[in-house]
Design a protein around this motif. Structure first.
Motif, PDB file in Angstrom:
ATOM      1  N   LEU A  55      17.057 -47.989  77.677  1.00 40.56           N
ATOM      2  CA  LEU A  55      18.047 -48.974  77.230  1.00 40.56           C
ATOM      3  C   LEU A  55      17.957 -49.152  75.717  1.00 40.56           C
ATOM      4  O   LEU A  55      16.880 -49.458  75.193  1.00 40.56           O
ATOM      5  N   ASP A  56      19.080 -48.963  75.020  1.00 42.11           N
ATOM      6  CA  ASP A  56      19.033 -49.089  73.563  1.00 42.11           C
ATOM      7  C   ASP A  56      19.379 -50.512  73.121  1.00 42.11           C
ATOM      8  O   ASP A  56      19.635 -51.403  73.944  1.00 42.11           O
ATOM      9  N   GLU A  57      19.409 -50.740  71.802  1.00 43.68           N
ATOM     10  CA  GLU A  57      19.599 -52.081  71.259  1.00 43.68           C
ATOM     11  C   GLU A  57      21.022 -52.602  71.462  1.00 43.68           C
ATOM     12  O   GLU A  57      21.281 -53.797  71.308  1.00 43.68           O
ATOM     13  N   GLU A  58      21.937 -51.711  71.823  1.00 44.45           N
ATOM     14  CA  GLU A  58      23.314 -52.122  72.084  1.00 44.45           C
ATOM     15  C   GLU A  58      23.578 -52.302  73.573  1.00 44.45           C
ATOM     16  O   GLU A  58      24.730 -52.356  74.007  1.00 44.45           O
ATOM     17  N   ASP A  59      22.519 -52.403  74.357  1.00 46.32           N
ATOM     18  CA  ASP A  59      22.593 -52.592  75.805  1.00 46.32           C
ATOM     19  C   ASP A  59      23.279 -51.417  76.501  1.00 46.32           C
ATOM     20  O   ASP A  59      23.981 -51.589  77.503  1.00 46.32           O
ATOM     21  N   ARG A  60      23.048 -50.233  75.954  1.00 42.54           N
ATOM     22  CA  ARG A  60      23.570 -49.020  76.566  1.00 42.54           C
ATOM     23  C   ARG A  60      22.421 -48.237  77.203  1.00 42.54           C
ATOM     24  O   ARG A  60      21.305 -48.218  76.689  1.00 42.54           O
ATOM     25  N   VAL A  61      22.731 -47.576  78.307  1.00 42.05           N
ATOM     26  CA  VAL A  61      21.750 -46.775  79.033  1.00 42.05           C
ATOM     27  C   VAL A  61      21.974 -45.304  78.716  1.00 42.05           C
ATOM     28  O   VAL A  61      23.111 -44.814  78.723  1.00 42.05           O
ATOM     29  N   SER A 145      16.936 -24.636  80.461  1.00 42.80           N
ATOM     30  CA  SER A 145      17.496 -23.461  81.137  1.00 42.80           C
ATOM     31  C   SER A 145      18.133 -23.895  82.444  1.00 42.80           C
ATOM     32  O   SER A 145      18.075 -25.057  82.844  1.00 42.80           O
ATOM     33  N   ASP A 146      18.781 -22.939  83.121  1.00 46.97           N
ATOM     34  CA  ASP A 146      19.423 -23.169  84.421  1.00 46.97           C
ATOM     35  C   ASP A 146      20.428 -24.322  84.328  1.00 46.97           C
ATOM     36  O   ASP A 146      21.186 -24.398  83.375  1.00 46.97           O
ATOM     37  N   GLU A 147      20.405 -25.246  85.309  1.00 46.97           N
ATOM     38  CA  GLU A 147      21.381 -26.339  85.315  1.00 46.97           C
ATOM     39  C   GLU A 147      21.265 -27.212  84.072  1.00 46.97           C
ATOM     40  O   GLU A 147      22.253 -27.758  83.589  1.00 46.97           O
ATOM     41  N   GLU A 148      20.031 -27.352  83.556  1.00 47.03           N
ATOM     42  CA  GLU A 148      19.828 -28.235  82.404  1.00 47.03           C
ATOM     43  C   GLU A 148      20.508 -27.703  81.142  1.00 47.03           C
ATOM     44  O   GLU A 148      20.783 -28.475  80.223  1.00 47.03           O
ATOM     45  N   ALA A 149      20.772 -26.410  81.097  1.00 46.67           N
ATOM     46  CA  ALA A 149      21.440 -25.840  79.919  1.00 46.67           C
ATOM     47  C   ALA A 149      22.874 -26.342  79.799  1.00 46.67           C
ATOM     48  O   ALA A 149      23.460 -26.316  78.711  1.00 46.67           O
ATOM     49  N   ASP A 150      23.449 -26.809  80.891  1.00 41.69           N
ATOM     50  CA  ASP A 150      24.823 -27.311  80.910  1.00 41.69           C
ATOM     51  C   ASP A 150      24.873 -28.845  80.891  1.00 41.69           C
ATOM     52  O   ASP A 150      25.928 -29.444  81.031  1.00 41.69           O
ATOM     53  N   MET A 151      23.738 -29.471  80.679  1.00 43.23           N
ATOM     54  CA  MET A 151      23.636 -30.920  80.802  1.00 43.23           C
ATOM     55  C   MET A 151      24.295 -31.636  79.627  1.00 43.23           C
ATOM     56  O   MET A 151      24.144 -31.240  78.478  1.00 43.23           O
ATOM     57  N   GLU A 152      25.043 -32.708  79.953  1.00 42.22           N
ATOM     58  CA  GLU A 152      25.662 -33.559  78.934  1.00 42.22           C
ATOM     59  C   GLU A 152      24.852 -34.841  78.803  1.00 42.22           C
ATOM     60  O   GLU A 152      24.185 -35.267  79.740  1.00 42.22           O
ATOM     61  N   GLN A 153      24.949 -35.472  77.631  1.00 44.66           N
ATOM     62  CA  GLN A 153      24.225 -36.716  77.389  1.00 44.66           C
ATOM     63  C   GLN A 153      25.178 -37.761  76.833  1.00 44.66           C
ATOM     64  O   GLN A 153      26.081 -37.448  76.055  1.00 44.66           O
ATOM     65  N   ALA A 154      24.983 -39.016  77.247  1.00 50.94           N
ATOM     66  CA  ALA A 154      25.811 -40.114  76.745  1.00 50.94           C
ATOM     67  C   ALA A 154      25.008 -41.402  76.809  1.00 50.94           C
ATOM     68  O   ALA A 154      23.958 -41.478  77.450  1.00 50.94           O
ATOM     69  N   ARG A 155      25.525 -42.416  76.131  1.00 50.73           N
ATOM     70  CA  ARG A 155      24.972 -43.764  76.221  1.00 50.73           C
ATOM     71  C   ARG A 155      26.104 -44.677  76.679  1.00 50.73           C
ATOM     72  O   ARG A 155      27.140 -44.768  76.015  1.00 50.73           O
ATOM     73  N   VAL A 156      25.881 -45.312  77.822  1.00 50.16           N
ATOM     74  CA  VAL A 156      26.933 -46.073  78.495  1.00 50.16           C
ATOM     75  C   VAL A 156      26.473 -47.517  78.663  1.00 50.16           C
ATOM     76  O   VAL A 156      25.328 -47.762  79.053  1.00 50.16           O
ATOM     77  N   PRO A 157      27.345 -48.497  78.370  1.00 45.32           N
ATOM     78  CA  PRO A 157      26.965 -49.899  78.575  1.00 45.32           C
ATOM     79  C   PRO A 157      26.471 -50.153  79.993  1.00 45.32           C
ATOM     80  O   PRO A 157      27.043 -49.654  80.960  1.00 45.32           O
ATOM     81  N   LEU A 158      25.396 -50.928  80.090  1.00 45.07           N
ATOM     82  CA  LEU A 158      24.818 -51.232  81.403  1.00 45.07           C
ATOM     83  C   LEU A 158      25.864 -51.814  82.340  1.00 45.07           C
ATOM     84  O   LEU A 158      25.921 -51.438  83.517  1.00 45.07           O
ATOM     85  N   ALA A 159      26.701 -52.707  81.845  1.00 43.50           N
ATOM     86  CA  ALA A 159      27.710 -53.338  82.699  1.00 43.50           C
ATOM     87  C   ALA A 159      28.656 -52.314  83.305  1.00 43.50           C
ATOM     88  O   ALA A 159      29.089 -52.463  84.456  1.00 43.50           O
ATOM     89  N   ASP A 160      28.996 -51.260  82.556  1.00 44.79           N
ATOM     90  CA  ASP A 160      29.886 -50.225  83.080  1.00 44.79           C
ATOM     91  C   ASP A 160      29.220 -49.443  84.210  1.00 44.79           C
ATOM     92  O   ASP A 160      29.868 -49.049  85.183  1.00 44.79           O
ATOM     93  N   LEU A 161      27.914 -49.209  84.087  1.00 50.38           N
ATOM     94  CA  LEU A 161      27.189 -48.485  85.135  1.00 50.38           C
ATOM     95  C   LEU A 161      27.042 -49.335  86.386  1.00 50.38           C
ATOM     96  O   LEU A 161      27.151 -48.823  87.516  1.00 50.38           O
ATOM     97  N   VAL A 162      26.805 -50.622  86.225  1.00 45.53           N
ATOM     98  CA  VAL A 162      26.744 -51.514  87.383  1.00 45.53           C
ATOM     99  C   VAL A 162      28.089 -51.503  88.114  1.00 45.53           C
ATOM    100  O   VAL A 162      28.153 -51.371  89.343  1.00 45.53           O
ATOM    101  N   ARG A 163      29.183 -51.609  87.361  1.00 47.54           N
ATOM    102  CA  ARG A 163      30.508 -51.577  87.971  1.00 47.54           C
ATOM    103  C   ARG A 163      30.735 -50.259  88.694  1.00 47.54           C
ATOM    104  O   ARG A 163      31.233 -50.228  89.826  1.00 47.54           O
ATOM    105  N   GLY A 164      30.370 -49.133  88.047  1.00 47.07           N
ATOM    106  CA  GLY A 164      30.565 -47.827  88.653  1.00 47.07           C
ATOM    107  C   GLY A 164      29.752 -47.631  89.916  1.00 47.07           C
ATOM    108  O   GLY A 164      30.213 -47.003  90.884  1.00 47.07           O
ATOM    109  N   ALA A 165      28.531 -48.166  89.935  1.00 48.96           N
ATOM    110  CA  ALA A 165      27.695 -48.054  91.133  1.00 48.96           C
ATOM    111  C   ALA A 165      28.318 -48.822  92.294  1.00 48.96           C
ATOM    112  O   ALA A 165      28.399 -48.326  93.421  1.00 48.96           O
TER     113      ALA A 165
END
Length: 208
Positions: A55-61, A145-165
């Motif tokens: 969790l970063d200082e902007e409340d993003r995961v 390598s393998d699947e991890e070579a195609d991996m994307e990264q992002a920082r998403v607000p915690l509230a958005d992840l709670v809603r999505g779950a």
């Protein structure tokens, strides 16, 4: 009544291991039931895992998007990985996974929660950490390598992840459990009441 899980082991009269893989295996046990009958239980034997809700200082995961072949989907997840050796300190493993998958380090660590992912068919235990005070890690990035070579990264607000779950849009168990556990902790006694990062873990005992 205090509601808590307790250790118990029913008698096993026979066991075999019909499959052994690189990291996991399948075991078949003949288990004596309470009525005296014997039932066969097939399950995956797993070394255990760790996951990191960073969790970063902007409340993003910090989240990663990775292809998972068994479910034929790309899932948003939090950094996670196996305990490489029996008795490995889970905090050390969590720091390693955060570095390898996201090239990030954290200053503050707490145990968010401990779960069995699918106890009816697998003995995998996962410790989910809360990591705060994030910073770019020093040194070169870990080569993937393998699947991890195609991996994307992002920082998403915690509230958005709670809603999505809750909306059924996010399905990775560690991500869903992690974000809901953090929301529950905040609504309760607060994150400062969470267990320390080196709290005992009976499911996967370790040395400090």
């Amino acid at each position: 009544m205090q509601v808590r899980d307790t250790p118990e082991e029913w008698r096993t009269v026979a066991t075999e291991t019909p499959f052994v893989g690189k990291k996991t295996s399948v075991r078949s046990d003949e288990v004596v039931m309470p009525d005296g009958s014997v039932a066969r239980r097939d399950y995956q034997v797993h070394p255990g895992s760790v996951a990191v809700l960073a969790l970063d200082e902007e409340d993003r995961v910090l989240v990663l998007r990775q292809y998972r072949h068994p479910v034929r989907q790309k899932l948003w997840e939090i950094p996670a990985g196996l305990l490489d050796v029996p008795g490995e300190n889970p905090l050390h493993a969590a720091r390693r996974e955060l570095f390898e998958e996201a090239h990030v380090e954290a200053a503050d660590w707490r145990v968010l929660t401990d779960v069995y992912t699918t106890p009816g068919g697998c003995d995998e235990a996962v410790r989910i950490f809360l990591a705060r005070g994030l910073a770019e890690a020093a040194g070169e990035r870990y080569e993937v390598s393998d699947e991890e070579a195609d991996m994307e990264q992002a920082r998403v607000p915690l509230a958005d992840l709670v809603r999505g779950a809750l909306a059924g849009e996010l399905h990775n168990n560690c991500l869903v459990v992690g974000v809901l556990a953090l929301a529950a902790a905040r609504a309760g006694e607060g994150v400062d009441a969470l267990r320390p990062a080196d709290a005992p873990w009976p499911a996967r005992p370790f040395e400090a």
